[in-house]
Design a protein around this motif. Structure first.
Motif: not given
Ligand code: 1HN
Length: 345
Positions: A239, A275, A316, A342, A344
């Protein structure tokens, strides 16, 4: 929890009775107060330097740095017009200081960061030490420290200001004090702090007295050198590419207590994985060319462009050329409070 209770005539009449007593029924607002996921009104946005620069130069014709106190064009989140906010917690602006000008000394509770975009050789002074700035330098004005800026060079100087103004405002914790001299007395030579605290050593009996890093200029030359050296290892995060955080060398924590700062390298042809994180983030390209897809919109960027990714917005990065991005957010605050998340993918 998913649908609101019916608002019957009897209930509505009851709510009307509550209002003058400064009370309100929680069940009418619960779904707006607590959402399944962050639901920020902030939107993604970009400021292309080529478009913004002429306005900044026009402001240079209209007002002096001295009269303005700080000659800055605020970068406002389009969803927060009039609020001097780029995210709910952060302020961003572009500051211009022309040759020969001085931005007079003052101090405030709000912390400031500078990320230099254009020009070379203007200084900012913090607590009696001047630091001369170059593009890509990350410079800190810690909370409640005297600071003034001056441009002894022949060129206009422009930097991005990042401040925690909305956050401090929300906490009702802000103070400001004007200086009694325009330019503060220089008591230490340029480069003193960096040598003293930023060389992998610390004065033997020194103990930190503030949560802010004692290093107040992190020169781009050093940062770029670190990235170039590490790049050889070819270890890329899917990421982030190669992403470093700026640290306070006395604690290992972020360099500032209210704003986290980062620098990342994206290799040529990088196509990052999606992300998102809860810290709305301001990015600045210092080198290269690429684009960032934020939700369903794509923002192409090049050198000196500034863009903002709202909290929890999936994004991204792609890089056409090898690119370097500086960024800042309130992540350190969220981490301290146990709130930061967070995801992903
Ligand atoms: C400020 O003091 C500076 O010191 C920059 O350069 C931006 C925005 C609002 C309030 C104070 C500076 C600012 C600011």
């Amino acid at each position: 929890m998913d649908t609101a209770p019916v608002r019957t005539a009897e209930r509505a009449a009851f709510y009307d009775e509550l209002a003058p007593k400064h009370m309100a029924p929680l069940w009418e607002v619960l779904r707006a107060l607590m959402t399944r996921e962050p639901a920020t009104p902030c939107v993604p946005a970009i400021w292309h330097y080529d478009e913004v620069r002429p306005y900044l130069m026009r402001s240079g014709d209209l007002i002096t740095a001295k009269e303005a106190e700080r000659r800055v064009l605020i970068l406002e989140n389009p969803a927060l017009a009039g609020k001097a906010s780029v995210t709910h917690t952060l302020y961003a602006g572009l500051q211009l200081i022309l040759p020969g000008e001085v931005a007079p000394a003052h101090r405030h509770s709000q912390s400031a960061l500078r990320f230099v975009l254009e020009g070379k050789g203007a200084y900012t002074a913090v607590d009696g030490e001047r630091t001369y700035m170059s593009p890509g330098d990350f410079v800190i004005t810690p909370s409640w420290t005297w600071h003034d800026h001056g441009n002894d060079s022949e060129e206009p100087m422009v930097w991005l200001d990042g401040l925690d103004i909305p956050l401090v405002g929300f906490l009702d914790a802000g103070f400001v004090e004007p200086g009694n001299t325009e330019t503060q007395l220089v008591t230490r030579p340029a480069g003193d702090s960096l040598a003293r605290y930023g060389s992998g050593l610390l004065p033997v009996d020194w103990r930190p007295t503030s949560p802010t890093s004692p290093v107040f200029n992190y020169p781009y030359a050093r940062t770029r050198e670190a990235l170039a050296q590490m790049e050889r290892q070819q270890e890329w995060d899917p990421c982030h590419g190669l992403k470093l955080r700026y640290v306070n060398p006395a604690t290992g924590d972020y360099a500032m207590p209210t704003m986290s700062t980062f620098m990342q390298l994206l290799p040529r042809g990088f196509a990052g994985a999606p992300y998102r994180s809860t810290d709305g983030t301001v990015f600045v390209c210092i080198e290269g060319q690429g684009e960032t897809r934020i939700g369903d919109r794509t923002f192409a960027w090049g050198p000196r462009d500034v863009f903002v990714v709202p909290s929890w917005a999936t994004h991204r990065h792609r890089a056409v050329a090898e690119s370097v991005l500086f960024s800042f957010s309130d992540r350190t605050v969220q981490e301290k409070l146990g709130l930061w998340r967070e995801a992903r993918g």
